[in-house]
Structure formats: C-alpha cells, structure tokens
Motif scaffolding. Structure first.
Motif, PDB file in Angstrom:
ATOM      1  N   UNK A 101       0.760  -1.454   0.027  1.00 38.45           N
ATOM      2  CA  UNK A 101       0.566   0.011  -0.281  1.00 38.45           C
ATOM      3  C   UNK A 101       0.470   1.300   0.020  1.00 38.45           C
ATOM      4  N   UNK A 102       1.156   1.796  -0.822  1.00 32.65           N
ATOM      5  CA  UNK A 102       1.542   3.025  -1.297  1.00 32.65           C
ATOM      6  C   UNK A 102       1.019   3.796  -0.184  1.00 32.65           C
ATOM      7  N   UNK A 103       0.009   4.148   0.563  1.00 34.93           N
ATOM      8  CA  UNK A 103      -0.200   5.634   1.026  1.00 34.93           C
ATOM      9  C   UNK A 103       0.264   4.746   2.934  1.00 34.93           C
ATOM     10  N   UNK A 104       0.826   3.566   2.970  1.00 36.15           N
ATOM     11  CA  UNK A 104       1.506   3.063   5.165  1.00 36.15           C
ATOM     12  C   UNK A 104       2.723   3.718   4.223  1.00 36.15           C
ATOM     13  N   UNK A 105       3.801   3.847   4.971  1.00 34.15           N
ATOM     14  CA  UNK A 105       5.156   4.379   4.747  1.00 34.15           C
ATOM     15  C   UNK A 105       5.179   5.212   6.269  1.00 34.15           C
ATOM     16  N   UNK A 106       7.269   5.016   6.807  1.00 31.98           N
ATOM     17  CA  UNK A 106       7.196   6.267   7.722  1.00 31.98           C
ATOM     18  C   UNK A 106       7.019   7.497   7.247  1.00 31.98           C
ATOM     19  N   UNK A 107       6.413   8.721   8.084  1.00 28.94           N
ATOM     20  CA  UNK A 107       5.716   9.536   7.601  1.00 28.94           C
ATOM     21  C   UNK A 107       4.823   9.303   7.396  1.00 28.94           C
ATOM     22  N   UNK A 108       4.062   9.035   6.162  1.00 29.39           N
ATOM     23  CA  UNK A 108       3.278   9.205   6.767  1.00 29.39           C
ATOM     24  C   UNK A 108       1.170   9.891   7.068  1.00 29.39           C
ATOM     25  N   UNK A 109       0.471  10.208   7.260  1.00 31.63           N
ATOM     26  CA  UNK A 109      -0.332  10.727   7.865  1.00 31.63           C
ATOM     27  C   UNK A 109      -1.332   9.730   8.782  1.00 31.63           C
ATOM     28  N   UNK A 110      -1.247   9.555   9.737  1.00 29.57           N
ATOM     29  CA  UNK A 110      -1.484   8.379  10.748  1.00 29.57           C
ATOM     30  C   UNK A 110      -3.692   8.487  10.796  1.00 29.57           C
ATOM     31  N   UNK A 111      -4.388   8.794  10.176  1.00 28.79           N
ATOM     32  CA  UNK A 111      -5.933   8.142  10.209  1.00 28.79           C
ATOM     33  C   UNK A 111      -6.441   7.749  11.532  1.00 28.79           C
ATOM     34  N   UNK A 112      -7.133   8.572  13.035  1.00 29.45           N
ATOM     35  CA  UNK A 112      -7.887   8.320  13.814  1.00 29.45           C
ATOM     36  C   UNK A 112      -8.543   6.813  13.515  1.00 29.45           C
ATOM     37  N   UNK A 113      -7.973   5.609  14.740  1.00 31.67           N
ATOM     38  CA  UNK A 113      -9.590   4.910  14.595  1.00 31.67           C
ATOM     39  C   UNK A 113      -9.657   4.056  14.151  1.00 31.67           C
ATOM     40  N   UNK A 114      -8.780   3.831  12.712  1.00 33.07           N
ATOM     41  CA  UNK A 114      -9.283   3.225  11.802  1.00 33.07           C
ATOM     42  C   UNK A 114      -9.065   1.299  12.160  1.00 33.07           C
TER      43      UNK A 114
END
Length: 165
Positions: A101-114
């Motif tokens: 998943x290209x949206x998951x990596x160090x420095x990516x925004x971490x969405x709440x409670x998902x």
C-alpha cells in the motif's frame, strides 16, 4: 607555453586511468580494498560504482537493497537483496511496514481509530497519548504534548484553548 601534440594530450588523459588500474590491482592483490578507496578520493571523476564492481570481486562493495513493490520509496524489510548495484524496483532502506500500500510508510499521516498503522510507528493513532493525560488527538486533545490542555479542563483566561472547545 609549448603546445602539446594530440598524442601527448591523449597520453596525459589516460595517465590517471593507468595509475588507477595499477593501484586497484595492487589493492586487490594485497587484500586491502581501503587502499583502493583512497585513490578513488584522489580521482573521483574517474570512477563510478560500476567500475569497482567490475574490477574487484565486489563482495566488499555489496550493499543491501529492499524491494519496493508499492513505489513509495520505502522497501520491504523482509525482501532484501545484496548486490553491488541497485536492482530495478529496489530502494536502499527496509522501513516499509506494508509494501502493498503506497499510503502506508514512515512519515505518512496516521488516520485516527481505523485500526491501521499508516506511519509505521507500531501503533494506530487512536492509541497515541503523547502527554499521558488520558486524551489523544483522536478523541479531542487539541495539544497532545501538553497534559494540562485537553477536553474537560477548566478554561483559564490565558489566551490558550485549555479545554479544546
């Protein structure tokens, strides 16, 4: 100043290459690759990493490369390749916690409670309470680095939104 003939110019242009080849052979024969690197620093424009790979047994110049399937510039730590040159589709770090998943990596925004750790810090954003006040940014803490600021605190007239309303 006397003018040099084209053959003399050619000889002088090849002189650093000849010195490098002799020195590289000497360094490899003596099992001291560090001697070779000192020469590389003297003639840096004469070398590319590929030259080193071809002139030596290359084992002392090999590095780890990591497969980056999702092309987010972060590689899969479980998919390492040791090589002298960078293989296509590989990067020089193994920091990706989900290489699919290209949206998951160090420095990516971490969405709440998902339930997903998008920034690879080991936890989902809903569990992060950096100031240990019982409130995270996901459940309303507007300053999760100051334990005296969170919902439910008595608002004080100090120019700061103490109760996060």
């Amino acid at each position: 100043m006397p003018k040099l003939s084209p053959s003399k110019v050619r000889q002088f242009r090849l002189l650093p290459v000849a010195i490098v080849l002799i020195f590289a052979a000497s360094a490899l024969a003596s099992k001291e690759p560090g001697r070779f690197w000192s020469l590389v620093s003297i003639f840096p424009d004469s070398f590319e990493m590929g030259d080193v790979c071809e002139w030596s047994n290359a084992s002392s110049f090999e590095v780890s490369w990591y497969t980056d399937v999702d092309n987010d510039s972060f590689g899969d730590p479980a998919a390492a390749t040791v090589a002298c040159r960078q293989p296509q589709g590989n990067v020089d770090n193994g920091l990706d916690c989900n290489d699919g998943d290209p949206l998951i990596h160090p420095g990516a925004f971490d969405f709440c409670a998902n339930g997903i750790d998008e920034n690879c810090d080991g936890e989902d954003a809903n569990k992060s309470d950096f100031d240990s006040d019982g409130w995270s940014s996901c459940n309303g803490d507007c300053n999760d680095h100051n334990s005296s600021i969170h919902p439910g605190v008595i608002e004080v007239c100090n120019g700061i939104d103490d109760d996060c309303d």
